[in-house]
Design a protein around this motif. Sequence first.
Motif, mmCIF file in Angstrom:
data_model
loop_
_atom_site.group_PDB
_atom_site.id
_atom_site.type_symbol
_atom_site.label_atom_id
_atom_site.label_comp_id
_atom_site.label_asym_id
_atom_site.label_seq_id
_atom_site.Cartn_x
_atom_site.Cartn_y
_atom_site.Cartn_z
ATOM 1 N N ILE A 21 0.832 -1.204 0.000
ATOM 2 C CA ILE A 21 0.000 0.000 0.000
ATOM 3 C C ILE A 21 0.867 1.255 0.000
ATOM 4 C CG2 ILE A 21 -1.849 1.270 1.167
ATOM 5 C CD1 ILE A 21 -2.573 -1.596 0.039
ATOM 6 N N TYR A 22 1.798 1.380 0.960
ATOM 7 C CA TYR A 22 2.560 2.635 1.054
ATOM 8 C C TYR A 22 3.486 2.845 -0.133
ATOM 9 C CZ TYR A 22 6.278 -0.011 3.609
ATOM 10 O OH TYR A 22 7.236 -0.913 4.013
ATOM 11 N N ASN A 23 3.846 1.778 -0.836
ATOM 12 C CA ASN A 23 4.684 1.951 -2.028
ATOM 13 C C ASN A 23 3.964 2.714 -3.137
ATOM 14 O OD1 ASN A 23 7.164 1.008 -1.258
ATOM 15 N ND2 ASN A 23 6.782 -1.084 -1.930
ATOM 16 N N LYS A 24 2.637 2.718 -3.108
ATOM 17 C CA LYS A 24 1.883 3.516 -4.081
ATOM 18 C C LYS A 24 2.153 5.004 -3.868
ATOM 19 C CE LYS A 24 -1.859 0.112 -4.201
ATOM 20 N NZ LYS A 24 -3.278 -0.112 -3.862
ATOM 21 N N ALA A 25 2.238 5.431 -2.619
ATOM 22 C CA ALA A 25 2.565 6.828 -2.314
ATOM 23 C C ALA A 25 4.027 7.113 -2.630
ATOM 24 C CB ALA A 25 2.266 7.143 -0.848
ATOM 25 N N VAL A 26 4.889 6.177 -2.304
ATOM 26 C CA VAL A 26 6.316 6.322 -2.613
ATOM 27 C C VAL A 26 6.514 6.538 -4.106
ATOM 28 C CG1 VAL A 26 8.510 5.056 -2.721
ATOM 29 C CG2 VAL A 26 7.165 5.045 -0.602
ATOM 30 N N ASP A 27 5.825 5.755 -4.920
ATOM 31 C CA ASP A 27 5.960 5.876 -6.375
ATOM 32 C C ASP A 27 5.553 7.255 -6.880
ATOM 33 O OD1 ASP A 27 6.836 3.243 -6.437
ATOM 34 O OD2 ASP A 27 4.930 2.430 -7.171
ATOM 35 N N VAL A 28 4.426 7.764 -6.401
ATOM 36 C CA VAL A 28 3.944 9.075 -6.848
ATOM 37 C C VAL A 28 4.898 10.175 -6.396
ATOM 38 C CG1 VAL A 28 2.116 10.813 -6.552
ATOM 39 C CG2 VAL A 28 1.510 8.421 -6.972
ATOM 40 N N LEU A 29 5.303 10.155 -5.144
ATOM 41 C CA LEU A 29 6.184 11.209 -4.638
ATOM 42 C C LEU A 29 7.544 11.171 -5.336
ATOM 43 C CD1 LEU A 29 5.300 10.963 -0.843
ATOM 44 C CD2 LEU A 29 4.540 12.704 -2.475
ATOM 45 N N THR A 30 8.033 9.987 -5.633
ATOM 46 C CA THR A 30 9.295 9.858 -6.362
ATOM 47 C C THR A 30 9.148 10.413 -7.771
ATOM 48 O OG1 THR A 30 9.924 7.913 -5.071
ATOM 49 C CG2 THR A 30 11.034 8.214 -7.189
ATOM 50 N N GLU A 61 7.074 12.595 -8.856
ATOM 51 C CA GLU A 61 6.851 14.044 -8.824
ATOM 52 C C GLU A 61 8.016 14.798 -8.180
ATOM 53 O OE1 GLU A 61 4.306 15.590 -10.344
ATOM 54 O OE2 GLU A 61 3.637 13.614 -11.045
ATOM 55 N N LYS A 62 9.069 14.070 -7.818
ATOM 56 C CA LYS A 62 10.287 14.661 -7.233
ATOM 57 C C LYS A 62 10.012 15.437 -5.940
ATOM 58 C CE LYS A 62 12.732 14.847 -11.670
ATOM 59 N NZ LYS A 62 11.938 13.857 -12.334
ATOM 60 N N ALA A 96 -7.458 14.051 7.179
ATOM 61 C CA ALA A 96 -8.004 13.865 5.834
ATOM 62 C C ALA A 96 -7.912 12.368 5.541
ATOM 63 C CB ALA A 96 -7.191 14.655 4.819
ATOM 64 N N THR A 97 -8.911 11.832 4.878
ATOM 65 C CA THR A 97 -8.930 10.391 4.648
ATOM 66 C C THR A 97 -9.197 10.111 3.181
ATOM 67 O OG1 THR A 97 -9.894 10.157 6.862
ATOM 68 C CG2 THR A 97 -9.945 8.216 5.440
ATOM 69 N N VAL A 98 -8.406 9.196 2.618
ATOM 70 C CA VAL A 98 -8.608 8.764 1.240
ATOM 71 C C VAL A 98 -9.236 7.370 1.263
ATOM 72 C CG1 VAL A 98 -6.735 10.188 0.326
ATOM 73 C CG2 VAL A 98 -6.251 7.839 1.064
ATOM 74 N N GLY A 99 -9.523 6.853 0.093
ATOM 75 C CA GLY A 99 -10.164 5.552 -0.005
ATOM 76 C C GLY A 99 -9.283 4.416 0.497
ATOM 77 N N ILE A 100 -9.918 3.302 0.746
ATOM 78 C CA ILE A 100 -9.236 2.111 1.242
ATOM 79 C C ILE A 100 -8.135 1.704 0.264
ATOM 80 C CG2 ILE A 100 -9.542 -0.347 1.813
ATOM 81 C CD1 ILE A 100 -12.484 0.470 2.610
ATOM 82 N N ASP A 101 -6.927 1.528 0.797
ATOM 83 C CA ASP A 101 -5.725 1.122 0.047
ATOM 84 C C ASP A 101 -5.275 2.151 -0.988
ATOM 85 O OD1 ASP A 101 -5.686 -1.276 1.473
ATOM 86 O OD2 ASP A 101 -6.650 -2.418 -0.112
ATOM 87 N N ASN A 102 -5.794 3.376 -0.934
ATOM 88 C CA ASN A 102 -5.523 4.359 -1.986
ATOM 89 C C ASN A 102 -4.418 5.345 -1.595
ATOM 90 O OD1 ASN A 102 -5.634 5.855 -4.301
ATOM 91 N ND2 ASN A 102 -7.860 6.064 -4.297
ATOM 92 N N ALA A 103 -3.241 4.819 -1.332
ATOM 93 C CA ALA A 103 -2.106 5.671 -0.966
ATOM 94 C C ALA A 103 -1.678 6.572 -2.112
ATOM 95 C CB ALA A 103 -0.938 4.804 -0.499
ATOM 96 N N LYS A 104 -1.997 6.178 -3.331
ATOM 97 C CA LYS A 104 -1.682 7.024 -4.481
ATOM 98 C C LYS A 104 -2.409 8.364 -4.341
ATOM 99 C CE LYS A 104 -1.037 5.402 -8.705
ATOM 100 N NZ LYS A 104 -1.246 4.846 -10.058
ATOM 101 N N ASN A 105 -3.699 8.333 -4.005
ATOM 102 C CA ASN A 105 -4.447 9.582 -3.813
ATOM 103 C C ASN A 105 -3.927 10.362 -2.615
ATOM 104 O OD1 ASN A 105 -6.085 9.752 -5.991
ATOM 105 N ND2 ASN A 105 -7.989 9.289 -4.919
ATOM 106 N N ALA A 106 -3.443 9.677 -1.598
ATOM 107 C CA ALA A 106 -2.860 10.376 -0.451
ATOM 108 C C ALA A 106 -1.652 11.192 -0.889
ATOM 109 C CB ALA A 106 -2.475 9.376 0.638
ATOM 110 N N ALA A 107 -0.832 10.610 -1.746
ATOM 111 C CA ALA A 107 0.343 11.331 -2.255
ATOM 112 C C ALA A 107 -0.086 12.531 -3.100
ATOM 113 C CB ALA A 107 1.228 10.396 -3.061
ATOM 114 N N TYR A 108 -1.073 12.336 -3.956
ATOM 115 C CA TYR A 108 -1.557 13.464 -4.766
ATOM 116 C C TYR A 108 -2.157 14.569 -3.882
ATOM 117 C CZ TYR A 108 -0.828 10.846 -9.082
ATOM 118 O OH TYR A 108 -0.265 10.149 -10.131
#
Length: 127
Positions: free
Chosen positions: A16-25, A27-28, A107-119
């Motif tokens: 799950i958290y790797n989805k946020a890692v990918d987006v933040l990486t 987007e630099k 703030a809360t995003v959807g279940i397993d949606n770490a990508k939206n958390a990063a955005y």
Amino acid sequence: MPTVVIIAGSKSDEKIYNKAVDVLTQEKIEFELKILSAHRNPDELDAYIKQSDAKVYICVAGLSAALPGVVASKTQKPVIGVPVSAKLGGLDALLSIVQMPPGVPVATVGIDNAKNAAYLAIRILNA
């Protein structure tokens, strides 16, 4: 210092958290990843939040999903909760994160949606 900190309650949430890692990486965005449980590492979590200069926190948590609320109680910075579908399809975690008491917003995003958390973190940083 990182502008975003991702805190996960367990290494088992890596998918799950790797989805946020990918987006933040991509987007630099400077970030740091910490594995700190609100239940197993409360003193370490408290010390980390006190010394952190992060502008936004993303907290990934399942089951009782206390982590986002605990972090929000220790900082005035924005906290984004990512509920994990560990049990009950993630509804238990979602409801735990969304139902914060007054004065402890998360703030809360959807279940397993770490990508939206990063955005969302990026939008907060750009506001």
